[in-house]
Design a protein around this motif. Structure first.
Motif, PDB file in Angstrom:
ATOM      1  N   ARG A 103       0.826  -1.192   0.000  1.00 54.89           N
ATOM      2  CA  ARG A 103       0.000   0.000   0.000  1.00 54.89           C
ATOM      3  C   ARG A 103       0.875   1.263   0.000  1.00 54.89           C
ATOM      4  NH1 ARG A 103      -4.466   0.129   4.550  1.00 54.89           N
ATOM      5  NH2 ARG A 103      -3.805  -2.006   4.489  1.00 54.89           N
ATOM      6  N   PHE A 104       1.898   1.264   0.860  1.00 60.52           N
ATOM      7  CA  PHE A 104       2.810   2.415   0.900  1.00 60.52           C
ATOM      8  C   PHE A 104       3.557   2.579  -0.423  1.00 60.52           C
ATOM      9  CE2 PHE A 104       2.957   2.135   5.731  1.00 60.52           C
ATOM     10  CZ  PHE A 104       2.173   3.253   5.899  1.00 60.52           C
ATOM     11  N   GLU A 105       3.964   1.484  -1.028  1.00 60.18           N
ATOM     12  CA  GLU A 105       4.643   1.552  -2.333  1.00 60.18           C
ATOM     13  C   GLU A 105       3.749   2.192  -3.379  1.00 60.18           C
ATOM     14  OE1 GLU A 105       5.976  -2.379  -3.418  1.00 60.18           O
ATOM     15  OE2 GLU A 105       7.213  -2.542  -1.606  1.00 60.18           O
ATOM     16  N   LEU A 106       2.488   1.801  -3.393  1.00 62.35           N
ATOM     17  CA  LEU A 106       1.539   2.380  -4.353  1.00 62.35           C
ATOM     18  C   LEU A 106       1.308   3.856  -4.080  1.00 62.35           C
ATOM     19  CD1 LEU A 106      -1.033  -0.532  -4.648  1.00 62.35           C
ATOM     20  CD2 LEU A 106       0.436   0.351  -6.475  1.00 62.35           C
ATOM     21  N   GLN A 107       1.201   4.226  -2.816  1.00 62.40           N
ATOM     22  CA  GLN A 107       1.010   5.630  -2.469  1.00 62.40           C
ATOM     23  C   GLN A 107       2.230   6.458  -2.851  1.00 62.40           C
ATOM     24  OE1 GLN A 107      -0.006   5.123   1.671  1.00 62.40           O
ATOM     25  NE2 GLN A 107      -2.198   5.083   1.241  1.00 62.40           N
ATOM     26  N   GLU A 108       3.421   5.886  -2.668  1.00 60.99           N
ATOM     27  CA  GLU A 108       4.647   6.581  -3.073  1.00 60.99           C
ATOM     28  C   GLU A 108       4.706   6.717  -4.593  1.00 60.99           C
ATOM     29  OE1 GLU A 108       7.705   4.229  -1.244  1.00 60.99           O
ATOM     30  OE2 GLU A 108       7.461   5.234   0.697  1.00 60.99           O
ATOM     31  N   LYS A 109       4.274   5.681  -5.289  1.00 63.30           N
ATOM     32  CA  LYS A 109       4.237   5.720  -6.754  1.00 63.30           C
ATOM     33  C   LYS A 109       3.268   6.799  -7.228  1.00 63.30           C
ATOM     34  CE  LYS A 109       3.550   2.636 -10.699  1.00 63.30           C
ATOM     35  NZ  LYS A 109       3.221   1.259 -11.119  1.00 63.30           N
ATOM     36  N   LEU A 110       2.138   6.891  -6.565  1.00 63.93           N
ATOM     37  CA  LEU A 110       1.135   7.904  -6.890  1.00 63.93           C
ATOM     38  C   LEU A 110       1.701   9.309  -6.674  1.00 63.93           C
ATOM     39  CD1 LEU A 110      -1.838   7.924  -7.808  1.00 63.93           C
ATOM     40  CD2 LEU A 110      -2.478   7.987  -5.409  1.00 63.93           C
ATOM     41  N   LEU A 111       2.377   9.513  -5.568  1.00 61.51           N
ATOM     42  CA  LEU A 111       2.970  10.815  -5.275  1.00 61.51           C
ATOM     43  C   LEU A 111       4.074  11.153  -6.282  1.00 61.51           C
ATOM     44  CD1 LEU A 111       3.197  13.311  -3.499  1.00 61.51           C
ATOM     45  CD2 LEU A 111       4.761  12.017  -2.017  1.00 61.51           C
ATOM     46  N   ALA A 112       4.918  10.183  -6.611  1.00 62.60           N
ATOM     47  CA  ALA A 112       5.986  10.415  -7.585  1.00 62.60           C
ATOM     48  C   ALA A 112       5.397  10.782  -8.941  1.00 62.60           C
ATOM     49  CB  ALA A 112       6.874   9.182  -7.702  1.00 62.60           C
ATOM     50  N   ARG A 113       4.308  10.115  -9.325  1.00 60.42           N
ATOM     51  CA  ARG A 113       3.670  10.401 -10.613  1.00 60.42           C
ATOM     52  C   ARG A 113       3.056  11.792 -10.604  1.00 60.42           C
ATOM     53  NH1 ARG A 113       3.190  11.942 -14.737  1.00 60.42           N
ATOM     54  NH2 ARG A 113       1.926  11.146 -16.443  1.00 60.42           N
ATOM     55  N   GLU A 114       2.475  12.186  -9.478  1.00 62.51           N
ATOM     56  CA  GLU A 114       1.888  13.518  -9.389  1.00 62.51           C
ATOM     57  C   GLU A 114       2.967  14.598  -9.476  1.00 62.51           C
ATOM     58  OE1 GLU A 114      -1.167  16.219  -6.719  1.00 62.51           O
ATOM     59  OE2 GLU A 114      -0.796  14.149  -6.135  1.00 62.51           O
ATOM     60  N   LYS A 115       4.100  14.367  -8.828  1.00 65.50           N
ATOM     61  CA  LYS A 115       5.205  15.328  -8.899  1.00 65.50           C
ATOM     62  C   LYS A 115       5.696  15.469 -10.333  1.00 65.50           C
ATOM     63  CE  LYS A 115       7.125  14.784  -4.261  1.00 65.50           C
ATOM     64  NZ  LYS A 115       8.307  14.322  -3.502  1.00 65.50           N
ATOM     65  N   LEU A 116       5.846  14.346 -11.025  1.00 62.51           N
ATOM     66  CA  LEU A 116       6.283  14.369 -12.420  1.00 62.51           C
ATOM     67  C   LEU A 116       5.272  15.117 -13.285  1.00 62.51           C
ATOM     68  CD1 LEU A 116       8.288  13.409 -14.605  1.00 62.51           C
ATOM     69  CD2 LEU A 116       6.942  11.303 -14.755  1.00 62.51           C
ATOM     70  N   PHE A 117       3.998  14.816 -13.060  1.00 64.08           N
ATOM     71  CA  PHE A 117       2.936  15.493 -13.806  1.00 64.08           C
ATOM     72  C   PHE A 117       2.990  17.003 -13.579  1.00 64.08           C
ATOM     73  CE2 PHE A 117      -1.463  17.208 -13.603  1.00 64.08           C
ATOM     74  CZ  PHE A 117      -1.730  17.198 -14.963  1.00 64.08           C
ATOM     75  N   MET A 118       3.126  17.420 -12.340  1.00 65.75           N
ATOM     76  CA  MET A 118       3.177  18.856 -12.039  1.00 65.75           C
ATOM     77  C   MET A 118       4.386  19.516 -12.697  1.00 65.75           C
ATOM     78  SD  MET A 118       0.800  20.389 -10.583  1.00 65.75           S
ATOM     79  CE  MET A 118      -0.803  19.708 -10.320  1.00 65.75           C
ATOM     80  N   ASN A 119       5.517  18.840 -12.681  1.00 62.65           N
ATOM     81  CA  ASN A 119       6.698  19.387 -13.358  1.00 62.65           C
ATOM     82  C   ASN A 119       6.447  19.534 -14.855  1.00 62.65           C
ATOM     83  OD1 ASN A 119       8.326  19.734 -11.098  1.00 62.65           O
ATOM     84  ND2 ASN A 119       9.110  17.645 -11.214  1.00 62.65           N
ATOM     85  N   ASP A 120       5.852  18.524 -15.451  1.00 62.45           N
ATOM     86  CA  ASP A 120       5.562  18.556 -16.891  1.00 62.45           C
ATOM     87  C   ASP A 120       4.523  19.626 -17.222  1.00 62.45           C
ATOM     88  OD1 ASP A 120       7.314  16.459 -17.258  1.00 62.45           O
ATOM     89  OD2 ASP A 120       5.742  14.928 -17.494  1.00 62.45           O
ATOM     90  N   ILE A 121       3.494  19.688 -16.413  1.00 61.96           N
ATOM     91  CA  ILE A 121       2.374  20.579 -16.712  1.00 61.96           C
ATOM     92  C   ILE A 121       2.767  22.046 -16.556  1.00 61.96           C
ATOM     93  CG2 ILE A 121       1.076  20.919 -14.548  1.00 61.96           C
ATOM     94  CD1 ILE A 121      -0.372  19.515 -17.732  1.00 61.96           C
ATOM     95  N   MET A 122       3.704  22.321 -15.634  1.00 62.89           N
ATOM     96  CA  MET A 122       4.116  23.712 -15.443  1.00 62.89           C
ATOM     97  C   MET A 122       5.030  24.201 -16.571  1.00 62.89           C
ATOM     98  SD  MET A 122       4.372  24.472 -11.362  1.00 62.89           S
ATOM     99  CE  MET A 122       5.525  23.190 -10.955  1.00 62.89           C
ATOM    100  N   GLN A 123       5.353  23.315 -17.488  1.00 71.67           N
ATOM    101  CA  GLN A 123       6.031  23.731 -18.706  1.00 71.67           C
ATOM    102  C   GLN A 123       5.018  24.237 -19.729  1.00 71.67           C
ATOM    103  OE1 GLN A 123       9.445  23.676 -18.690  1.00 71.67           O
ATOM    104  NE2 GLN A 123       9.126  22.919 -16.610  1.00 71.67           N
ATOM    105  N   VAL A 124       3.748  23.911 -19.481  1.00 71.77           N
ATOM    106  CA  VAL A 124       2.665  24.242 -20.407  1.00 71.77           C
ATOM    107  C   VAL A 124       1.769  25.352 -19.864  1.00 71.77           C
ATOM    108  CG1 VAL A 124       0.613  23.291 -21.565  1.00 71.77           C
ATOM    109  CG2 VAL A 124       2.680  21.893 -21.329  1.00 71.77           C
TER     110      VAL A 124
END
Length: 146
Positions: free
Chosen positions: A94-115
């Motif tokens: 469960r913690f691994e999945l939550q960490e994966k979710l957070l990492a994906r959100e951080k990546l998304f935010m980094n990508d989206i703030m380029q747009v």
């Protein structure tokens, strides 16, 4: 441009409302069109931003849904676990999945703030939740009318 976006939103909203009244099942295509119009309007996206934003957003949403589905299955499974070792493994997964979710959100935010701007990025979460709440309330109102 903003007037066109608002017009598109209201057309989608009206179509969605009519489709829901006539049929218990909603039309996923119309729902997504209404979401696009709602978020585009809320974030005040320019056409050039929207063109780059939506593929990133849709990809993120698909990945997020997949992780959340896995997490949901894991949570259901954990309710039946009585063995301590298996329970510990489920907690760790469960913690691994939550960490994966957070990492994906951080990546998304980094990508989206380029747009889009950071202030638009901050508004995105609340705009998406507001849309979901709005659809839920419409559905609740429809259920009471039947």
């Amino acid at each position: 441009m903003k007037k066109i976006t608002i017009l598109v939103f209201f057309l989608c909203y009206t179509s969605l409302s009519m489709a829901q009244r006539g049929n218990a099942q909603y039309d996923q295509e119309k729902l997504e069109a209404a979401r696009v119009a709602f978020i585009t309007n809320r974030l005040d996206l320019k056409a050039s931003q929207a063109e780059k934003f939506w593929p990133l957003f849709n990809s993120y949403q698909e990945e997020r849904k997949s992780i959340m589905d896995t997490l949901s299955k894991l949570n259901k499974q954990s309710g039946w676990e009585s063995d301590d070792e298996k329970a510990k493994n489920l907690i760790n997964k469960r913690f691994e999945l939550q960490e994966k979710l957070l990492a994906r959100e951080k990546l998304f935010m980094n990508d989206i703030m380029q747009v889009i701007s950071p202030s638009q990025a901050v508004k995105l979460g609340s705009a998406n939740r507001d849309f979901t709440r709005h659809v839920y309330r419409m559905q609740q109102g429809r259920s009471r009318d039947e």
